[in-house]
Design a protein around this motif. Sequence first.
Motif, PDB file in Angstrom:
ATOM      1  N   ILE A 325       5.936  -3.915 -59.978  1.00  0.00           N
ATOM      2  CA  ILE A 325       4.640  -4.245 -59.673  1.00  0.00           C
ATOM      3  C   ILE A 325       4.647  -5.063 -59.538  1.00  0.00           C
ATOM      4  O   ILE A 325       5.520  -6.800 -60.498  1.00  0.00           O
ATOM      5  N   LEU A 326       4.019  -6.166 -58.971  1.00  0.00           N
ATOM      6  CA  LEU A 326       3.871  -7.511 -58.906  1.00  0.00           C
ATOM      7  C   LEU A 326       2.451  -8.395 -59.202  1.00  0.00           C
ATOM      8  O   LEU A 326       1.156  -7.737 -58.895  1.00  0.00           O
ATOM      9  N   VAL A 327       2.870  -8.771 -60.114  1.00  0.00           N
ATOM     10  CA  VAL A 327       2.020  -9.364 -60.725  1.00  0.00           C
ATOM     11  C   VAL A 327       1.457 -11.014 -61.079  1.00  0.00           C
ATOM     12  O   VAL A 327       2.274 -12.049 -60.266  1.00  0.00           O
ATOM     13  N   GLN A 328       0.375 -11.151 -60.242  1.00  0.00           N
ATOM     14  CA  GLN A 328      -0.007 -12.427 -59.795  1.00  0.00           C
ATOM     15  C   GLN A 328      -0.741 -13.591 -60.988  1.00  0.00           C
ATOM     16  O   GLN A 328      -1.087 -12.901 -61.880  1.00  0.00           O
ATOM     17  N   GLY A 329       0.097 -14.493 -61.533  1.00  0.00           N
ATOM     18  CA  GLY A 329      -0.976 -15.795 -62.223  1.00  0.00           C
ATOM     19  C   GLY A 329      -1.040 -16.950 -62.166  1.00  0.00           C
ATOM     20  O   GLY A 329      -1.265 -16.808 -60.721  1.00  0.00           O
ATOM     21  N   THR A 330      -0.602 -17.739 -62.824  1.00  0.00           N
ATOM     22  CA  THR A 330      -1.374 -18.951 -61.551  1.00  0.00           C
ATOM     23  C   THR A 330      -1.028 -19.833 -61.286  1.00  0.00           C
ATOM     24  O   THR A 330      -0.411 -20.318 -60.164  1.00  0.00           O
ATOM     25  N   HIS A 331       0.536 -19.975 -62.455  1.00  0.00           N
ATOM     26  CA  HIS A 331       1.735 -20.881 -61.644  1.00  0.00           C
ATOM     27  C   HIS A 331       2.856 -20.200 -61.678  1.00  0.00           C
ATOM     28  O   HIS A 331       3.834 -20.194 -60.926  1.00  0.00           O
ATOM     29  N   THR A 332       3.055 -19.212 -63.023  1.00  0.00           N
ATOM     30  CA  THR A 332       4.132 -18.479 -63.001  1.00  0.00           C
ATOM     31  C   THR A 332       3.750 -17.168 -62.737  1.00  0.00           C
ATOM     32  O   THR A 332       2.247 -16.215 -63.062  1.00  0.00           O
ATOM     33  N   HIS A 333       4.443 -16.304 -62.140  1.00  0.00           N
ATOM     34  CA  HIS A 333       4.061 -14.692 -61.668  1.00  0.00           C
ATOM     35  C   HIS A 333       5.109 -13.722 -62.189  1.00  0.00           C
ATOM     36  O   HIS A 333       6.597 -14.040 -62.081  1.00  0.00           O
ATOM     37  N   PHE A 334       5.475 -12.555 -61.895  1.00  0.00           N
ATOM     38  CA  PHE A 334       6.413 -11.605 -62.211  1.00  0.00           C
ATOM     39  C   PHE A 334       6.813 -10.301 -61.286  1.00  0.00           C
ATOM     40  O   PHE A 334       5.682  -9.782 -60.743  1.00  0.00           O
ATOM     41  N   LEU A 335       7.707 -10.304 -60.870  1.00  0.00           N
ATOM     42  CA  LEU A 335       8.095  -8.704 -60.581  1.00  0.00           C
ATOM     43  C   LEU A 335       8.804  -7.904 -61.302  1.00  0.00           C
ATOM     44  O   LEU A 335       9.649  -8.163 -62.239  1.00  0.00           O
ATOM     45  N   VAL A 336       8.339  -7.044 -61.812  1.00  0.00           N
ATOM     46  CA  VAL A 336       8.536  -5.701 -62.953  1.00  0.00           C
ATOM     47  C   VAL A 336       8.826  -4.652 -61.850  1.00  0.00           C
ATOM     48  O   VAL A 336       7.993  -3.988 -62.109  1.00  0.00           O
ATOM     49  N   TYR A 337      10.188  -4.405 -62.514  1.00  0.00           N
ATOM     50  CA  TYR A 337      10.843  -3.239 -62.165  1.00  0.00           C
ATOM     51  C   TYR A 337      10.770  -1.881 -62.703  1.00  0.00           C
ATOM     52  O   TYR A 337      11.807  -1.707 -63.881  1.00  0.00           O
ATOM     53  N   TYR A 338       9.505  -1.371 -62.705  1.00  0.00           N
ATOM     54  CA  TYR A 338       8.774  -0.672 -63.893  1.00  0.00           C
ATOM     55  C   TYR A 338       9.875   0.477 -64.326  1.00  0.00           C
ATOM     56  O   TYR A 338       9.733   1.776 -64.548  1.00  0.00           O
ATOM     57  N   LEU A 339      10.728   1.152 -62.813  1.00  0.00           N
ATOM     58  CA  LEU A 339      11.469   2.713 -63.069  1.00  0.00           C
ATOM     59  C   LEU A 339      12.619   1.866 -64.170  1.00  0.00           C
ATOM     60  O   LEU A 339      12.916   3.269 -64.839  1.00  0.00           O
ATOM     61  N   LYS A 341      11.661  -0.242 -66.562  1.00  0.00           N
ATOM     62  CA  LYS A 341      11.004   0.138 -67.447  1.00  0.00           C
ATOM     63  C   LYS A 341      10.969  -1.652 -68.340  1.00  0.00           C
ATOM     64  O   LYS A 341       9.907  -1.666 -68.374  1.00  0.00           O
ATOM     65  N   GLN A 342      11.696  -1.940 -68.247  1.00  0.00           N
ATOM     66  CA  GLN A 342      11.974  -3.434 -69.047  1.00  0.00           C
ATOM     67  C   GLN A 342      12.417  -4.732 -68.083  1.00  0.00           C
ATOM     68  O   GLN A 342      12.701  -5.995 -68.524  1.00  0.00           O
ATOM     69  N   ASP A 343      13.129  -4.088 -67.036  1.00  0.00           N
ATOM     70  CA  ASP A 343      13.626  -5.291 -65.882  1.00  0.00           C
ATOM     71  C   ASP A 343      12.209  -5.928 -65.278  1.00  0.00           C
ATOM     72  O   ASP A 343      11.968  -5.625 -64.322  1.00  0.00           O
ATOM     73  N   MET A 344      12.443  -7.176 -65.667  1.00  0.00           N
ATOM     74  CA  MET A 344      11.099  -8.505 -64.628  1.00  0.00           C
ATOM     75  C   MET A 344      11.700  -9.680 -64.725  1.00  0.00           C
ATOM     76  O   MET A 344      12.554 -10.065 -65.671  1.00  0.00           O
ATOM     77  N   ILE A 345      11.269 -10.044 -63.024  1.00  0.00           N
ATOM     78  CA  ILE A 345      11.457 -11.470 -62.914  1.00  0.00           C
ATOM     79  C   ILE A 345      10.799 -12.207 -62.697  1.00  0.00           C
ATOM     80  O   ILE A 345       9.678 -12.085 -61.905  1.00  0.00           O
ATOM     81  N   PRO A 346      10.536 -13.234 -63.017  1.00  0.00           N
ATOM     82  CA  PRO A 346       9.917 -14.534 -63.374  1.00  0.00           C
ATOM     83  C   PRO A 346      10.004 -15.233 -61.931  1.00  0.00           C
ATOM     84  O   PRO A 346      10.996 -15.314 -61.329  1.00  0.00           O
ATOM     85  N   PHE A 347       8.892 -15.890 -61.514  1.00  0.00           N
ATOM     86  CA  PHE A 347       9.070 -16.635 -60.106  1.00  0.00           C
ATOM     87  C   PHE A 347       8.105 -17.514 -60.208  1.00  0.00           C
ATOM     88  O   PHE A 347       7.125 -17.304 -60.500  1.00  0.00           O
ATOM     89  N   LYS A 348       8.140 -19.138 -59.575  1.00  0.00           N
ATOM     90  CA  LYS A 348       7.033 -20.111 -59.537  1.00  0.00           C
ATOM     91  C   LYS A 348       6.842 -19.893 -57.989  1.00  0.00           C
ATOM     92  O   LYS A 348       7.308 -20.176 -57.492  1.00  0.00           O
ATOM     93  N   LEU A 349       4.897 -20.021 -57.913  1.00  0.00           N
ATOM     94  CA  LEU A 349       4.695 -20.303 -56.832  1.00  0.00           C
ATOM     95  C   LEU A 349       3.010 -21.262 -57.132  1.00  0.00           C
ATOM     96  O   LEU A 349       2.057 -20.390 -57.805  1.00  0.00           O
ATOM     97  N   THR A 350       3.240 -21.925 -56.438  1.00  0.00           N
ATOM     98  CA  THR A 350       1.827 -22.481 -57.382  1.00  0.00           C
ATOM     99  C   THR A 350       0.919 -22.314 -56.145  1.00  0.00           C
ATOM    100  O   THR A 350       1.056 -22.521 -55.001  1.00  0.00           O
ATOM    101  N   SER A 351      -0.675 -22.702 -56.519  1.00  0.00           N
ATOM    102  CA  SER A 351      -1.335 -23.061 -56.217  1.00  0.00           C
ATOM    103  C   SER A 351      -1.951 -20.854 -55.281  1.00  0.00           C
ATOM    104  O   SER A 351      -2.672 -21.519 -54.020  1.00  0.00           O
TER     105      SER A 351
END
Length: 512
Positions: A325-339, A341-351
Amino acid sequence: MILIIYFLLPTISKAIQSYFVKYGEVKTLFKVMEALEAQLILIDDENKLITNSQFCFLQNRTLFAEGQTFQLPNYELDPFFENSDLLIDVFIQGNSEIYGLTINNRLFHANLKNKFTKLYDLNLTNDQNSIPQLIASSENLILASANNAYYLDFRNLENKGKIQNWQSRQIRYYSEIIDNYIFSAIGQDGLEIYFINQDYLSYRLDQQSIGLLAVDFRDFSIVKINGTNYFIYILCKINGVIIIELAIQNEKILSKLILKNIGSKTDGIALTMSFNEALFVAYKTKNQYYVIQFNIELISKKWGSVARFNISHKIVDIDVNDQYILVQGTHTHFLVYYLNKQDMIPFKLTSVQQFVLFDNYIYGTTSKNLFQFLPKIQPIQIKCFIDSDLKQIEQKYKLMYRTNQGWKQKEFKVNFNKKSFNISNNFIFFVLLLFLISILFFIAYRLYQNQREILTESQILEQKIRSLPQNRASKLLMPHTFRAVQPNAETRLHTNDFSDENTIVQKNKKIF
């Protein structure tokens, strides 16, 4: 050879489990590819926790990207160009064309293959009440806002015009083109459907046609059943997620409410559907953001939550593919590997204004750039560093890490400022291969010796038998010896003249 292996194996074992770090270098000892999370602790020889300083640390899983970026041109010499212009939406055509829409209704076009970019001034009337959305049909780009909509010909962007039958609405949240229909969520007015091939004639699904007391539609996702039927999953701020079956044929639309009140009723932010038609909905409760995965059984009209993913930052939008799942935030976003269940990777990309998932690539726009990248995961790594060369130190560590199969652990030693007796993997392989070849040679030699002994014994026995008198016993023991020197039966018949009386064996006369 056995003594060599006996003394060599402990050295090899120590080389595999021990690492050497020199002063001034930041050394990566190893990577844990399958680890989802991990903890590194310093221990003594009795596996007890040591609380003093340590020189090794964990580098958590991180995301790095390989892709391309195209910057919005800044025409400083152009008096009509406004420096306040920024990209607000993006659309992907095929595998190589990216179109970005700016707040001032300019179109930024980038070609991924030949790196071609161009900025078009569309000279369209700006809708002050809402920000337009960029969507596309098979032939046209469409700028859709609350009050107005414009089409642009892909083949000739100068060929453009206003869509006359576009309905003015108080608000327009999200629009999408499926086949030759434009679906548009218009809040409390319901869901609007435009027929592109019929001069954009429209049909509206409201609370009366659906059979609900009130609606407030914000987002939706569509699953096509066949050529004329669709399931629409709609995020409603009053009724939670509702599911409607639509049958569209010519200018007629038939609708049927399948399910309602799925999930929280008022806290939904966005929804999306995965490749296997699993439903994902983003929520906000007070100051907590999270995503729920739902399983929907349309035949039995049942639903249930499968997993919950807590997000530590604000959620703006979500999208999904068959991996994450690609979760779009404001400055911090996440890739949630839903298969997992709990595995998620944050990454930063502004604007970031908009993310789009397409063929495992992430496309999007920041305020001044169109971008495309393929996300890759840098696994958990063990790194060590020592800032002094005054003394030699040996430390023992225990790594505990979680995988899809559960928790595992590994112990290792790190020698700081010590000279390493490195044994490469090739050398270890060579030693083991040499050992195996030696064993095979030894077995072959023993077999050869056994055969020589058997052959020698056979030759000695044969010589002894040859020296014996030629009686019946010797013939039975070595029949081939005597067959070789005696004439055969046929020869005897022709060389000896037996008379009738000689054919009778006389009494007490031996045959042999």
